[in-house]
Scaffold this active site. Structure first.
Site, PDB file in Angstrom:
ATOM      1  N   ARG A   1       0.820  -1.218   0.000  1.00 31.43           N
ATOM      2  CA  ARG A   1       0.000   0.000   0.000  1.00 31.43           C
ATOM      3  C   ARG A   1       0.855   1.270   0.000  1.00 31.43           C
ATOM      4  NH1 ARG A   1      -5.479  -0.027   1.858  1.00 31.43           N
ATOM      5  NH2 ARG A   1      -6.379  -1.864   0.906  1.00 31.43           N
TER       6      ARG A   1
ATOM      7  N   ARG B   1      -3.813   6.742   0.279  1.00 28.55           N
ATOM      8  CA  ARG B   1      -4.383   7.997   0.784  1.00 28.55           C
ATOM      9  C   ARG B   1      -3.497   8.774   1.741  1.00 28.55           C
ATOM     10  NH1 ARG B   1      -9.772   4.810   2.212  1.00 28.55           N
ATOM     11  NH2 ARG B   1      -8.077   3.501   2.929  1.00 28.55           N
TER      12      ARG B   1
ATOM     13  N   ASP C   1      -6.445  -3.599  -7.369  1.00 23.91           N
ATOM     14  CA  ASP C   1      -6.977  -4.196  -6.143  1.00 23.91           C
ATOM     15  C   ASP C   1      -7.159  -5.688  -6.344  1.00 23.91           C
ATOM     16  OD1 ASP C   1      -8.153  -3.134  -3.413  1.00 23.91           O
ATOM     17  OD2 ASP C   1      -9.312  -4.881  -4.028  1.00 23.91           O
TER      18      ASP C   1
HETATM   19  O1  CP3 Z   1       0.032  -1.989  -2.317  1.00 23.70           O
HETATM   20  C1  CP3 Z   1      -0.214  -1.156  -3.204  1.00 23.70           C
HETATM   21  O2  CP3 Z   1       0.171   0.034  -3.157  1.00 23.70           O
HETATM   22  C2  CP3 Z   1      -0.888  -1.640  -4.481  1.00 23.70           C
HETATM   23  C3  CP3 Z   1      -2.312  -1.517  -4.544  1.00 23.70           C
HETATM   24  C4  CP3 Z   1      -3.199  -2.356  -3.660  1.00 23.70           C
HETATM   25  C5  CP3 Z   1      -4.426  -1.881  -3.127  1.00 23.70           C
HETATM   26  N1  CP3 Z   1      -5.073  -2.913  -2.517  1.00 23.70           N
HETATM   27  C6  CP3 Z   1      -4.894  -0.508  -3.270  1.00 23.70           C
HETATM   28  C7  CP3 Z   1      -6.025  -0.039  -2.468  1.00 23.70           C
HETATM   29  C8  CP3 Z   1      -3.092  -3.696  -3.280  1.00 23.70           C
HETATM   30  C9  CP3 Z   1      -1.968  -4.671  -3.534  1.00 23.70           C
HETATM   31  C10 CP3 Z   1      -4.287  -4.035  -2.572  1.00 23.70           C
HETATM   32  C11 CP3 Z   1      -4.575  -5.384  -2.064  1.00 23.70           C
HETATM   33  C12 CP3 Z   1      -5.781  -5.601  -1.266  1.00 23.70           C
HETATM   34  N2  CP3 Z   1      -7.020  -5.077  -1.462  1.00 23.70           N
HETATM   35  C13 CP3 Z   1      -5.850  -6.497  -0.185  1.00 23.70           C
HETATM   36  C14 CP3 Z   1      -4.723  -7.385   0.304  1.00 23.70           C
HETATM   37  C15 CP3 Z   1      -3.753  -6.658   1.129  1.00 23.70           C
HETATM   38  C16 CP3 Z   1      -4.262  -6.218   2.475  1.00 23.70           C
HETATM   39  O3  CP3 Z   1      -4.379  -5.003   2.668  1.00 23.70           O
HETATM   40  O4  CP3 Z   1      -4.521  -7.100   3.292  1.00 23.70           O
HETATM   41  C17 CP3 Z   1      -7.153  -6.461   0.303  1.00 23.70           C
HETATM   42  C18 CP3 Z   1      -7.700  -7.252   1.484  1.00 23.70           C
HETATM   43  C19 CP3 Z   1      -7.895  -5.572  -0.524  1.00 23.70           C
HETATM   44  C20 CP3 Z   1      -9.347  -5.252  -0.439  1.00 23.70           C
HETATM   45  C21 CP3 Z   1      -9.574  -3.833  -0.125  1.00 23.70           C
HETATM   46  N3  CP3 Z   1      -9.243  -2.762  -0.962  1.00 23.70           N
HETATM   47  C22 CP3 Z   1     -10.194  -3.283   1.018  1.00 23.70           C
HETATM   48  C23 CP3 Z   1     -10.707  -4.107   2.192  1.00 23.70           C
HETATM   49  C24 CP3 Z   1     -10.231  -1.903   0.847  1.00 23.70           C
HETATM   50  C25 CP3 Z   1     -10.915  -0.902   1.756  1.00 23.70           C
HETATM   51  C26 CP3 Z   1     -10.075  -0.537   2.917  1.00 23.70           C
HETATM   52  C27 CP3 Z   1      -9.472   0.811   2.714  1.00 23.70           C
HETATM   53  O5  CP3 Z   1      -8.289   0.982   3.041  1.00 23.70           O
HETATM   54  O6  CP3 Z   1     -10.195   1.705   2.263  1.00 23.70           O
HETATM   55  C28 CP3 Z   1      -9.585  -1.586  -0.372  1.00 23.70           C
HETATM   56  C29 CP3 Z   1      -9.387  -0.247  -0.937  1.00 23.70           C
HETATM   57  C30 CP3 Z   1      -8.019   0.113  -1.436  1.00 23.70           C
HETATM   58  N4  CP3 Z   1      -7.172  -0.725  -2.100  1.00 23.70           N
HETATM   59  C31 CP3 Z   1      -7.419   1.403  -1.369  1.00 23.70           C
HETATM   60  C32 CP3 Z   1      -6.184   1.310  -2.018  1.00 23.70           C
HETATM   61  C33 CP3 Z   1      -5.178   2.403  -2.270  1.00 23.70           C
HETATM   62  C34 CP3 Z   1      -8.039   2.647  -0.774  1.00 23.70           C
HETATM   63  C35 CP3 Z   1      -8.853   3.246  -1.865  1.00 23.70           C
HETATM   64  C36 CP3 Z   1      -9.210   4.671  -1.672  1.00 23.70           C
HETATM   65  O7  CP3 Z   1     -10.273   4.922  -1.062  1.00 23.70           O
HETATM   66  O8  CP3 Z   1      -8.505   5.552  -2.181  1.00 23.70           O
END
Ligand code: CP3
Length: 338
Positions: A23, A27, A72
């Site tokens: 990540r 944000r 994602d």
């Molecule tokens: O790591 C990186 O920079 C690459 C991009 C990436 C994202 N999600 C961007 C993202 C990667 C590799 C993921 C993987 C991901 N997504 C996982 C596995 C890793 C972990 O965190 O355990 C999971 C479980 C998800 C599912 C997911 N995506 C959730 C539960 C959420 C909401 C939680 C949150 O933080 O808002 C997301 C959204 C998400 N994925 C964001 C980003 C940058 C936030 C989006 C935003 O509102 O701008």
């Protein structure tokens, strides 16, 4: 291209420890927020130029040794016929939910054309990057939890109910997701990513017994089938599964802070490791942060090779300046001889 990250993935000890963050695009970064104010998250993922730009931001700002594709884990679900949404403040929603063997009919063959924006972003990035690009996918199990639950959850009640009521049906689901994930990752590799990470965020909710039955064979199959680039297997809350993790034969194992990395190196001999700083140490003082970063670096000295990372994603409250200082600290760290 800078090779230090890929060398460490291949088990070669490097002059300095490579570092990147899960990540790292997100944000906590003002440059990200600026774009995010104009577009919702899924639009950012689906617009190759934006996904590429956001992928590049942390590489430029932090000086990390690898980039991770901005996307994602839920994106490929749209290519098998399911609906994915991200609700502000609430997180992901997936529908329809697959909770019984009868629901498996909703899962179609993975249609790569539907998610060509992912591969287009990779094509742009390969031309622009001076560090390796990491592609990724969820593990079949972690993907299954989102499809079964319909979003994030604490209890995983529907997942376990399906697993224990209809074990054969659950195996079928895992098998379908393993094939789809393999196809998805192979296409990323064909398009040019230099390494892939499998995110098994929720593996730690299972007993070692059930991990062995319902998860391990599928992860092993995935890892064995992905031959040409290094494979990193990430999981969290899985110190109790360490004997199984050892047998996955991933090129790199990414571990979290709930295990001392020194103990992990002793238990996982000859295993390149990634990790394992608690992401929330970045919310404290620099003194406490660097003390713990040093502990990770020294603890990992006995590993075959080490890639510095957090045990999970960068928290939204993290200061960019502190994260940059952490990158410099890792790069400049001098190990005492002997
Ligand atoms: O790591 C990186 O920079 C690459 C991009 C990436 C994202 N999600 C961007 C993202 C990667 C590799 C993921 C993987 C991901 N997504 C996982 C596995 C890793 C972990 O965190 O355990 C999971 C479980 C998800 C599912 C997911 N995506 C959730 C539960 C959420 C909401 C939680 C949150 O933080 O808002 C997301 C959204 C998400 N994925 C964001 C980003 C940058 C936030 C989006 C935003 O509102 O701008």
């Amino acid at each position: 291209m800078k090779e230090v990250f890929l060398k460490a993935c291949r088990g070669i000890r490097t002059d300095y420890t490579p570092v990147w963050f899960m990540r790292q695009a997100g944000r906590y970064m003002p440059e990200y927020q600026k774009i995010r104010q104009k577009y919702d998250f899924l639009t950012m993922c689906k617009t190759p130029e934006i996904a590429a730009e956001v992928t590049l931001q942390p590489v430029k700002v932090l000086g990390v040794d690898a980039a991770i594709l901005f996307s994602d884990i839920l994106i490929p679900l749209e290519a098998i016929g399911l609906k994915v949404e991200f609700i502000e403040e609430k997180g992901p929603r997936v529908s329809p939910n697959i909770r019984t063997v009868a629901d498996l009919k909703f899962i179609g063959e993975l249609n790569l054309e539907k998610i060509d924006f992912v591969f287009e972003a990779i094509r742009i990035l390969i031309k622009e990057l001076n560090v390796p690009l990491i592609g990724f996918a969820a593990s079949p199990f972690t993907l299954a939890t989102y499809v079964i639950e319909g979003g994030s959850t604490k209890e995983f009640l529907n997942t376990k109910r399906f697993m224990f009521l209809e074990p054969e049906g659950f195996h079928k689901l895992m098998s379908l997701f393993t094939s789809a994930t393999l196809k998805y990752l192979n296409e990323q590799i064909k398009t040019g990513v230099h390494a892939v990470q499998i995110f098994d965020t929720w593996a730690g909710i299972l007993s070692p017994f059930d991990y062995e039955i319902f998860v391990k064979p599928y992860v092993k199959r995935l890892i064995e089938s992905l031959k040409t680039v290094p494979v990193i297997y990430f999981s969290s809350n899985t110190a109790g599964l360490i004997n199984h993790l050892k047998e996955l034969n991933s090129d790199v194992l990414s571990i979290d802070w709930r295990i001392d990395i020194k103990d992990a190196t002793d238990l996982l001999k000859d295993q390149p490791l990634q990790g394992n700083l608690d992401p929330l140490t970045l919310l404290g003082t620099e003194e406490e942060l660097f003390k713990r970063a040093e502990k990770v670096l020294i603890g990992a000295r006995g590993a075959k090779s080490h890639i510095f990372n957090l045990g999970h994603g960068v928290n939204i409250n993290t200061s960019v300046d502190k994260l940059k200082k952490l990158v410099d600290f890792v790069h400049e760290f001098k190990f005492m001889e002997g």
